[in-house]
Design a protein around this motif. Structure first.
Motif, mmCIF file in Angstrom:
data_model
loop_
_atom_site.group_PDB
_atom_site.id
_atom_site.type_symbol
_atom_site.label_atom_id
_atom_site.label_comp_id
_atom_site.label_asym_id
_atom_site.label_seq_id
_atom_site.Cartn_x
_atom_site.Cartn_y
_atom_site.Cartn_z
ATOM 1 N N VAL A 59 -47.572 39.627 6.782
ATOM 2 C CA VAL A 59 -46.466 38.779 6.159
ATOM 3 C C VAL A 59 -45.495 38.624 7.270
ATOM 4 C CG1 VAL A 59 -44.712 38.502 4.586
ATOM 5 C CG2 VAL A 59 -46.887 39.492 3.586
ATOM 6 N N ALA A 60 -45.107 37.485 7.778
ATOM 7 C CA ALA A 60 -44.106 37.305 8.826
ATOM 8 C C ALA A 60 -42.509 37.571 8.382
ATOM 9 C CB ALA A 60 -44.321 35.921 9.406
ATOM 10 N N LEU A 61 -41.920 38.614 8.687
ATOM 11 C CA LEU A 61 -40.765 38.828 8.581
ATOM 12 C C LEU A 61 -39.793 38.857 9.856
ATOM 13 C CD1 LEU A 61 -41.316 42.099 6.144
ATOM 14 C CD2 LEU A 61 -40.729 39.574 5.286
ATOM 15 N N ALA A 62 -38.839 38.430 9.674
ATOM 16 C CA ALA A 62 -37.624 38.587 10.550
ATOM 17 C C ALA A 62 -37.382 40.001 11.003
ATOM 18 C CB ALA A 62 -36.333 37.725 10.325
ATOM 19 N N SER A 63 -37.268 40.447 12.349
ATOM 20 C CA SER A 63 -36.458 41.596 12.556
ATOM 21 C C SER A 63 -35.051 41.858 12.031
ATOM 22 C CB SER A 63 -36.467 41.934 14.161
ATOM 23 O OG SER A 63 -35.513 41.104 14.618
ATOM 24 N N PRO A 64 -34.734 42.891 11.987
ATOM 25 C CA PRO A 64 -33.319 43.073 11.493
ATOM 26 C C PRO A 64 -32.309 42.149 12.064
ATOM 27 C CG PRO A 64 -34.526 45.226 11.607
ATOM 28 C CD PRO A 64 -35.289 44.534 12.028
ATOM 29 N N ALA A 65 -32.377 42.180 13.423
ATOM 30 C CA ALA A 65 -31.634 41.511 14.269
ATOM 31 C C ALA A 65 -31.630 40.189 13.995
ATOM 32 C CB ALA A 65 -31.546 41.827 15.815
ATOM 33 N N GLN A 66 -32.737 39.606 13.744
ATOM 34 C CA GLN A 66 -32.799 38.096 13.281
ATOM 35 C C GLN A 66 -32.408 37.784 12.059
ATOM 36 O OE1 GLN A 66 -36.910 37.950 14.007
ATOM 37 N NE2 GLN A 66 -36.702 37.061 16.153
ATOM 38 N N ALA A 67 -32.519 38.816 11.079
ATOM 39 C CA ALA A 67 -32.226 38.616 9.756
ATOM 40 C C ALA A 67 -30.834 38.484 9.454
ATOM 41 C CB ALA A 67 -33.105 39.522 8.732
ATOM 42 N N SER A 68 -30.065 39.390 10.197
ATOM 43 C CA SER A 68 -28.564 39.561 9.942
ATOM 44 C C SER A 68 -27.810 39.015 10.829
ATOM 45 C CB SER A 68 -28.486 40.956 9.479
ATOM 46 O OG SER A 68 -28.775 41.707 10.625
ATOM 47 N N GLY A 69 -28.077 39.282 12.143
ATOM 48 C CA GLY A 69 -27.141 39.127 13.292
ATOM 49 C C GLY A 69 -26.128 40.302 13.364
ATOM 50 N N ALA A 70 -26.336 41.357 12.518
ATOM 51 C CA ALA A 70 -25.619 42.615 12.687
ATOM 52 C C ALA A 70 -26.284 43.488 13.414
ATOM 53 C CB ALA A 70 -25.546 43.304 11.265
ATOM 54 N N SER A 71 -25.794 44.125 14.319
ATOM 55 C CA SER A 71 -26.309 45.131 15.319
ATOM 56 C C SER A 71 -25.141 46.256 15.774
ATOM 57 C CB SER A 71 -26.915 44.510 16.800
ATOM 58 O OG SER A 71 -25.696 43.830 17.486
ATOM 59 N N THR A 72 -25.961 47.348 16.470
ATOM 60 C CA THR A 72 -25.158 48.321 17.010
ATOM 61 C C THR A 72 -25.496 48.651 18.482
ATOM 62 O OG1 THR A 72 -24.321 50.600 16.824
ATOM 63 C CG2 THR A 72 -26.557 50.147 15.816
ATOM 64 N N SER A 73 -24.725 48.853 19.365
ATOM 65 C CA SER A 73 -25.197 49.195 20.640
ATOM 66 C C SER A 73 -25.341 51.176 20.727
ATOM 67 C CB SER A 73 -23.944 48.841 21.781
ATOM 68 O OG SER A 73 -22.533 49.512 21.286
ATOM 69 N N GLY A 74 -25.346 51.525 19.613
ATOM 70 C CA GLY A 74 -25.791 53.115 19.465
ATOM 71 C C GLY A 74 -24.818 53.568 18.324
ATOM 72 N N VAL A 122 -29.543 54.833 16.156
ATOM 73 C CA VAL A 122 -30.128 53.587 16.195
ATOM 74 C C VAL A 122 -29.257 52.754 17.229
ATOM 75 C CG1 VAL A 122 -28.438 52.986 14.412
ATOM 76 C CG2 VAL A 122 -30.595 51.564 14.620
ATOM 77 N N SER A 123 -30.048 51.766 17.684
ATOM 78 C CA SER A 123 -29.335 51.017 18.581
ATOM 79 C C SER A 123 -30.185 49.627 18.415
ATOM 80 C CB SER A 123 -29.590 51.596 20.020
ATOM 81 O OG SER A 123 -28.954 50.550 20.995
ATOM 82 N N GLY A 124 -29.489 48.527 18.484
ATOM 83 C CA GLY A 124 -30.051 47.315 18.131
ATOM 84 C C GLY A 124 -29.819 46.687 16.557
ATOM 85 N N GLY A 125 -30.654 45.877 16.300
ATOM 86 C CA GLY A 125 -30.304 45.441 14.888
ATOM 87 C C GLY A 125 -30.606 46.032 13.752
ATOM 88 N N VAL A 126 -29.701 45.760 12.636
ATOM 89 C CA VAL A 126 -29.648 46.488 11.680
ATOM 90 C C VAL A 126 -29.265 45.332 10.200
ATOM 91 C CG1 VAL A 126 -28.784 48.743 12.209
ATOM 92 C CG2 VAL A 126 -27.053 46.991 11.675
ATOM 93 N N ILE A 127 -29.820 45.855 9.344
ATOM 94 C CA ILE A 127 -29.598 45.098 7.977
ATOM 95 C C ILE A 127 -28.474 45.422 7.246
ATOM 96 C CG2 ILE A 127 -30.460 43.833 6.070
ATOM 97 C CD1 ILE A 127 -32.952 43.844 7.383
#
Length: 103
Positions: A25-40, A56-61
């Protein structure tokens, strides 16, 4: 008790989404799905910095928010899904925030 059930239900939903990602099932990555992210950011099992779960570093939901221990100039924490699991991260470490309900 109701708050705990809401968080468990939300975390269970995030886990189900993660499980589907391995089924074709094709799902968006957390960064694509939400736009929220952390640099760390460190991830904890609660908003009081208990139960260190990792980094964690990168996209989050963003799932929900709760107030807790003061850190990085705020006491606001997000429950996030970050690909390897879920947990609390300090709100001032999240960019691209969007509105979510209280936990």
């Amino acid at each position: 008790m109701l708050k705990l059930l809401r968080v468990r239900r939300t975390v269970a939903t995030a886990a189900a989404i993660a499980a589907l990602s391995g089924t074709g099932v094709a799902l968006a990555s957390p960064a694509q799905a939400s736009g929220a992210s952390t640099s760390g950011a460190s991830v904890y099992s609660d908003q009081w910095k208990n139960g260190y779960r990792g980094y964690v570093s990168g996209g989050v939901i963003l799932i929900c928010w709760a107030d807790g221990a003061w850190s990085n100039g705020t006491n606001r924490w997000f429950v996030v899904y970050y690909g390897a699991g879920s947990g609390y991260i300090n709100a001032n470490l999240v960019s691209g925030q969007y509105t979510v309900k209280a936990c």
